[in-house]
Design an enzyme around this catalytic site. Sequence first.
Site, PDB file in Angstrom:
ATOM      1  N   ASP A 159       0.842  -1.202   0.000  1.00  0.00           N
ATOM      2  CA  ASP A 159       0.000   0.000   0.000  1.00  0.00           C
ATOM      3  C   ASP A 159       0.879   1.254   0.000  1.00  0.00           C
ATOM      4  OD1 ASP A 159      -2.528  -1.607   0.503  1.00  0.00           O
ATOM      5  OD2 ASP A 159      -1.295  -2.163   2.216  1.00  0.00           O
ATOM      6  N   HIS A 187      -4.981  -3.504   5.874  1.00  0.00           N
ATOM      7  CA  HIS A 187      -4.764  -3.751   4.440  1.00  0.00           C
ATOM      8  C   HIS A 187      -6.125  -4.124   3.846  1.00  0.00           C
ATOM      9  CE1 HIS A 187      -3.019  -4.926   0.677  1.00  0.00           C
ATOM     10  NE2 HIS A 187      -3.430  -6.182   0.812  1.00  0.00           N
TER      11      HIS A 187
HETATM   12  P1  NAD Z   1      -1.878 -18.517  -4.832  1.00  0.00           P
HETATM   13  O1  NAD Z   1      -3.222 -19.163  -4.790  1.00  0.00           O
HETATM   14  O2  NAD Z   1      -1.190 -18.375  -6.144  1.00  0.00           O
HETATM   15  O3  NAD Z   1      -0.884 -19.286  -3.869  1.00  0.00           O
HETATM   16  C1  NAD Z   1      -1.229 -19.592  -2.565  1.00  0.00           C
HETATM   17  C2  NAD Z   1      -0.513 -20.881  -2.219  1.00  0.00           C
HETATM   18  O4  NAD Z   1      -0.724 -21.125  -0.835  1.00  0.00           O
HETATM   19  C3  NAD Z   1      -1.050 -22.104  -2.968  1.00  0.00           C
HETATM   20  O5  NAD Z   1       0.024 -22.741  -3.650  1.00  0.00           O
HETATM   21  C4  NAD Z   1      -1.645 -22.982  -1.875  1.00  0.00           C
HETATM   22  O6  NAD Z   1      -1.481 -24.363  -2.123  1.00  0.00           O
HETATM   23  C5  NAD Z   1      -0.828 -22.516  -0.662  1.00  0.00           C
HETATM   24  N1  NAD Z   1      -1.452 -22.816   0.623  1.00  0.00           N
HETATM   25  C6  NAD Z   1      -2.758 -22.813   0.964  1.00  0.00           C
HETATM   26  N2  NAD Z   1      -2.916 -23.185   2.232  1.00  0.00           N
HETATM   27  C7  NAD Z   1      -1.675 -23.393   2.741  1.00  0.00           C
HETATM   28  C8  NAD Z   1      -1.191 -23.799   4.002  1.00  0.00           C
HETATM   29  N3  NAD Z   1      -2.009 -24.082   5.006  1.00  0.00           N
HETATM   30  N4  NAD Z   1       0.143 -23.925   4.154  1.00  0.00           N
HETATM   31  C9  NAD Z   1       0.988 -23.668   3.138  1.00  0.00           C
HETATM   32  N5  NAD Z   1       0.579 -23.305   1.908  1.00  0.00           N
HETATM   33  C10 NAD Z   1      -0.731 -23.160   1.718  1.00  0.00           C
HETATM   34  O7  NAD Z   1      -2.040 -17.108  -4.107  1.00  0.00           O
HETATM   35  P2  NAD Z   1      -1.063 -15.843  -4.165  1.00  0.00           P
HETATM   36  O8  NAD Z   1      -1.461 -14.995  -5.303  1.00  0.00           O
HETATM   37  O9  NAD Z   1       0.332 -16.286  -4.024  1.00  0.00           O
HETATM   38  O10 NAD Z   1      -1.552 -15.063  -2.854  1.00  0.00           O
HETATM   39  C11 NAD Z   1      -1.357 -15.613  -1.574  1.00  0.00           C
HETATM   40  C12 NAD Z   1      -2.059 -14.754  -0.524  1.00  0.00           C
HETATM   41  O11 NAD Z   1      -1.460 -13.445  -0.477  1.00  0.00           O
HETATM   42  C13 NAD Z   1      -3.544 -14.503  -0.793  1.00  0.00           C
HETATM   43  O12 NAD Z   1      -4.268 -14.578   0.427  1.00  0.00           O
HETATM   44  C14 NAD Z   1      -3.573 -13.086  -1.321  1.00  0.00           C
HETATM   45  O13 NAD Z   1      -4.818 -12.457  -1.142  1.00  0.00           O
HETATM   46  C15 NAD Z   1      -2.490 -12.463  -0.481  1.00  0.00           C
HETATM   47  N6  NAD Z   1      -1.924 -11.193  -0.931  1.00  0.00           N
HETATM   48  C16 NAD Z   1      -1.649 -10.271   0.024  1.00  0.00           C
HETATM   49  C17 NAD Z   1      -1.087  -9.058  -0.329  1.00  0.00           C
HETATM   50  C18 NAD Z   1      -0.788  -8.036   0.719  1.00  0.00           C
HETATM   51  O14 NAD Z   1      -0.431  -6.901   0.392  1.00  0.00           O
HETATM   52  N7  NAD Z   1      -0.886  -8.363   2.002  1.00  0.00           N
HETATM   53  C19 NAD Z   1      -0.801  -8.802  -1.663  1.00  0.00           C
HETATM   54  C20 NAD Z   1      -1.080  -9.760  -2.622  1.00  0.00           C
HETATM   55  C21 NAD Z   1      -1.662 -10.975  -2.241  1.00  0.00           C
HETATM   56  C1  LMR Z   2      -3.474  -6.561  -3.006  1.00  0.00           C
HETATM   57  O1  LMR Z   2      -3.642  -5.551  -2.332  1.00  0.00           O
HETATM   58  O2  LMR Z   2      -3.104  -6.524  -4.194  1.00  0.00           O
HETATM   59  C2  LMR Z   2      -3.689  -7.914  -2.373  1.00  0.00           C
HETATM   60  O3  LMR Z   2      -4.136  -7.784  -1.063  1.00  0.00           O
HETATM   61  C3  LMR Z   2      -4.571  -8.800  -3.181  1.00  0.00           C
HETATM   62  C4  LMR Z   2      -6.004  -8.348  -3.114  1.00  0.00           C
HETATM   63  O4  LMR Z   2      -6.865  -9.184  -2.804  1.00  0.00           O
HETATM   64  O5  LMR Z   2      -6.290  -7.187  -3.393  1.00  0.00           O
END
Ligand code: NAD
Ligand code: LMR
Length: 325
Positions: A159, A187
């Site tokens: 952010d 967030h």
């Molecule tokens: P993705 O679906 O590509 O990958 C997630 C992975 O986590 C998968 O491979 C899945 O098998 C694994 N997983 C699920 N449960 C698990 C567990 N208990 N232990 C270990 N691994 C596990 O998703 P992504 O695009 O990599 O995003 C991951 C997370 O990050 C999502 O919740 C997304 O919303 C979040 N995210 C947060 C931010 C932020 O700024 N905080 C930014 C982008 C994405």
């Molecule tokens: C983001 O801010 O890009 C991540 O938290 C993914 C989402 O769900 O927006």
Amino acid sequence: MTQPKKIAVTGAAGQISYSLLWRIANGDVYGQDTPVELNLLEITPALGATEGVAMELLDSAFPLLRNITITDKAEEAFDGANAAFLVGAKPRGAGEERSALLAANGKIFGPQGKALNDHAADDIRVLVVGNPANTNALITKAHAQDIPAERFTAMMRLDHNRAISQLGTKLGKPSSDFEDMVVWGNHSATQFPDITYATIDGQKVSDLVEREWYLNEFIPRVAKRGAEIIEVRGKSSAASAASSAVDHMRDWVQGTEKWCSAAVSSDGSYGVPEGLIFGLPTVARDGKWEIVQGLELNDFQKERIAANVAELESERDAVKAAGLI
Ligand code: NAD
Ligand code: LMR
């Protein structure tokens, strides 16, 4: 060369990890004189895909990469870990709010908190990326009572980076030149990207942009950028999330006097109840995030911060009611 650092990454076969692991293996967190060992945690059905990720990491021939462990057991993944990136969780789809993920994702973080508590190294630093990140970090912390609360953080750096990038585009300046920017709170779409103290080249940003733009374009654009990426890209942000996660952990480990936005366990400053994982203005000194203290808040800031407190308290109450903390 110093002793290798052990870095655990959950969700290792997912899209964020596909960027993140390459940056960590390149030495971007602990620096170029510190070898790294990677502990990759995935769910059992994704272990095969994780093997493939590990093969590609090896094929990249990183000079600092010493060892890769692949496991579906949190205790093994966090054994001796100096840093943990908790990424593994379901992403939201178009039209969903991140808080809707709490039912599916919240239950991941209690057992991981316990495994961190029982197995991680004494200097463990935890960054929760999986959404809803602030409350997932709260759950993790609640299950790891032997680890100091200050070691649990959630990611507001994406952010923060979005905010300085939007300012850079508006004012025709490099985003890295902005100082004293902060994104307060959760967030989520309620977050408060705040330019009150921000400067560029010694000038106050609030004197350089129209208030109307700040209120009606900048704040909603930054706060809803995640949803915009999902709409345009068809998937949630990945490379930018990985890059921001590296920024957060690198600054925490190596230190910075420049303000960053990090969601840390509140010490009660700025009317934020103690213990909530809340985006605050921080600097990193001696391996610790320090909350920037003593800022004057106007009524608008107080109102926006209070909205984030209310939202995070209601998420906390929901996970309490569900028995997750
Ligand atoms: P993705 O679906 O590509 O990958 C997630 C992975 O986590 C998968 O491979 C899945 O098998 C694994 N997983 C699920 N449960 C698990 C567990 N208990 N232990 C270990 N691994 C596990 O998703 P992504 O695009 O990599 O995003 C991951 C997370 O990050 C999502 O919740 C997304 O919303 C979040 N995210 C947060 C931010 C932020 O700024 N905080 C930014 C982008 C994405
Ligand atoms: C983001 O801010 O890009 C991540 O938290 C993914 C989402 O769900 O927006």
